[in-house]
Design an enzyme around this catalytic site. Structure first.
Site, PDB file in Angstrom:
ATOM      1  N   GLU A  10       0.832  -1.206   0.000  1.00 38.73           N
ATOM      2  CA  GLU A  10       0.000   0.000   0.000  1.00 38.73           C
ATOM      3  C   GLU A  10       0.866   1.254   0.000  1.00 38.73           C
ATOM      4  O   GLU A  10       0.501   2.278  -0.574  1.00 38.73           O
ATOM      5  CB  GLU A  10      -0.956   0.010   1.190  1.00 38.73           C
ATOM      6  CG  GLU A  10      -2.021  -1.086   1.132  1.00 38.73           C
ATOM      7  CD  GLU A  10      -2.774  -1.138  -0.181  1.00 38.73           C
ATOM      8  OE1 GLU A  10      -2.992  -0.083  -0.808  1.00 38.73           O
ATOM      9  OE2 GLU A  10      -3.128  -2.254  -0.607  1.00 38.73           O
ATOM     10  N   HIS A  43       3.401   6.528  -5.149  1.00 39.77           N
ATOM     11  CA  HIS A  43       2.893   6.919  -6.471  1.00 39.77           C
ATOM     12  C   HIS A  43       2.119   8.242  -6.345  1.00 39.77           C
ATOM     13  O   HIS A  43       2.269   9.144  -7.162  1.00 39.77           O
ATOM     14  CB  HIS A  43       1.997   5.787  -6.992  1.00 39.77           C
ATOM     15  CG  HIS A  43       1.636   5.886  -8.440  1.00 39.77           C
ATOM     16  ND1 HIS A  43       0.911   4.909  -9.081  1.00 39.77           N
ATOM     17  CD2 HIS A  43       1.877   6.825  -9.380  1.00 39.77           C
ATOM     18  CE1 HIS A  43       0.724   5.258 -10.341  1.00 39.77           C
ATOM     19  NE2 HIS A  43       1.301   6.419 -10.547  1.00 39.77           N
TER      20      HIS A  43
HETATM   21 ZN    ZN Z   1      -2.531  -2.517  -4.743  1.00 32.87          ZN
END
Ligand code: ZN
Length: 490
Positions: A387, A393
């Protein structure tokens, strides 16, 4: 109630924008002249995406088509809200009540006291409540020695959503698939799968089905070999007890896998847990890896308001000391929380709006009784790293337009950064930095650590088959063609 109400209103609001002919005419005019407008790469991409999204929403449909599209979207918004509410209600409703502590043999002291507290909270004093996680697999199945209770937990888990009670989702799922098939047809696609994949990196059903066909036989073959090994453990154990053997069932798989793991690699999960205290894993594992890789630094903040007292807040700084983002860690399970684990951006990064990202990770780690440490399973450690890959990201996003920020990329690309980040969980220098005993601070013994690494491929036939079968099932459901009747044909 708010969700059900707003889901329909928001769907209507989206349609009012995306099916607005004047607005679409303007976007189409810009789209056609885009090469001559002297735009930068981001502006060009913005126009292309906007144009595509209007098309995919039905901007080129005639008036009848648009009216039908609006009706489909309104109904789907309602169904979606009801589906989620049923899932959540069902998780809480389907918890397994256990009468005696003897039946809980195999669970540790913390888990038993948590089960007693959960029962008490529901007015079931003196009993025990095993809350189900919102996944098919239930971690307690690896521990419970009582086979009949394992069966009860497993059956309670898989029956959710189809018990014929108020939270039954079967008719609802069927209706959603029908509407999706009809919508795809309206937009000129043969099936919903074709409609979705057109906008993903895989592009076609052939690409997806080809990949599934390539992987499935090896995964199933490996799972069968694993099953045979588990059956051998059962046969041997039962013979030693002078008891008749039994056939390996779904509720036995995790339990005997743990025995086989212990036999093959000389450890079981419970030996690892004392070295995997939650905050230690987060700060000295997940954050440490991000520091080593990207120079990020993290500093906890306690001055910001949070929506729940368990939420942790961190400032995230670049190597040069400038602020990159704010990161929220909301890691414990709660009855009101959606199941699974996910990343969320509460504020998207955007150059246009001069916004830095506020990104959160949400997990469903069972909360221990007061004063007890939160010790993670290896799976939960991996999930945390996973996660956080999504969080990175979101935090590293560096775009002008919020509609392109962070994880707003094709769905079948979005798991790439998270999968990459997972691999640092057992990277020797990272693991050595966080895998320390919660009481003594002693590092995880090298031998145990080596066993963890050696056991990485253990049970992977099962794990791969599990997700491949879910993917195949999903693919199959959405390959239905709408025929104009109430039922789509497979
Ligand atoms: Zn994922």
């Amino acid at each position: 109630k708010l969700q059900a109400d707003y889901a329909t209103r928001l769907a209507a609001h989206r349609d009012a924008i995306q099916l607005n002919p004047k607005l679409f005419a303007r976007i189409e005019a810009l789209y056609q002249r885009r090469a001559a407008l002297g735009l930068g790469a981001q502006e060009q991409r913005l126009i292309e995406r906007q144009y595509q999204q209007f098309l995919r929403a039905g901007a080129k449909l005639d008036e009848d088509g648009k009216a039908r599209m609006k009706a489909i979207n309104a109904e789907m918004a309602q169904l979606g809200a009801r589906f989620n509410q049923n899932v959540l209600a069902e998780v809480n409703d389907s918890a397994v009540v256990v009468d005696s502590v003897e039946e809980l043999k195999g669970l540790d002291e913390e888990q038993i006291s948590a089960a007693a507290a959960a029962a008490k909270a529901r007015g079931l004093d003196g009993k025990y409540l095993i809350a189900l996680l919102n996944t098919t697999g239930q971690p307690v199945l690896a521990q419970l020695e009582n086979r009949a209770l394992r069966q009860r937990v497993y059956e309670a888990s898989v029956a959710r959503g189809s018990r014929g009670n108020a939270f039954d989702n079967t008719a609802l799922v069927s209706r959603v698939v029908t509407l999706r098939a009809e919508r795809a047809r309206l937009l000129g696609f043969a099936t919903h799968a074709d409609f979705v994949l057109k906008d993903e990196t895989a592009k076609t059903q052939q690409a997806v089905n080809g990949m599934l066909r390539q992987l499935a036989p090896s995964a199933v073959g490996a799972a069968r070999r694993e099953g045979a090994e588990l059956q051998a453990v059962i046969d041997r154990e039962q013979a030693a007890r002078h008891q008749p053997s039994f056939k390996l069932a779904a509720w036995d798989w995790s339990f005997y896998s743990e025995k086989l793991r212990a036999e093959k690699y000389g450890f079981d999960e419970s030996q690892l847990k004392p070295y995997l205290e939650m905050r230690n894993v987060l700060e000295n594992g997940v954050f440490y890896a991000a520091g080593q890789l990207y120079g990020l630094k993290f500093k906890e903040r306690r001055d910001l308001p949070v929506y729940h007292p368990d939420v942790l807040v961190y400032d995230v700084f670049n190597a040069d000391g400038s602020q990159l983002a704010i990161f929220l860690a909301d890691l414990y399970a709660r009855p009101s929380k959606r199941g699974g684990a996910w990343m969320n951006a509460y504020v998207d990064q955007s150059g246009l709006m001069n916004q830095k990202p506020v990104v959160a990770n949400h997990l469903n780690i069972p909360k221990p009784a007061d004063g007890k440490p939160t010790l993670l399973t290896w799976d939960e450690v991996t999930t945390l790293f996973h996660e956080f890959g999504h969080a990175l990201h979101g935090m590293f996003s560096n775009v002008k337009y919020p509609s392109m920020a962070g994880t707003k990329v094709p769905r079948d690309f979005v798991e790439y950064p998270s999968q990459v980040n997972e691999m640092w969980a057992d990277w020797p220098s990272v693991l050595a930095n966080y895998a320390k005993h919660y009481k003594t601070g002693e590092p995880m013994p090298r031998a145990l650590l080596d066993k963890v690494l050696a056991a990485k491929q253990f049970n992977q036939g099962f794990a791969s088959t599990e997700y491949l079968s879910a993917a195949s099932l999903d693919q199959r459901w959405h390959s239905c063609r709408w025929t104009g009747s109430r039922r789509p044909t497979a």
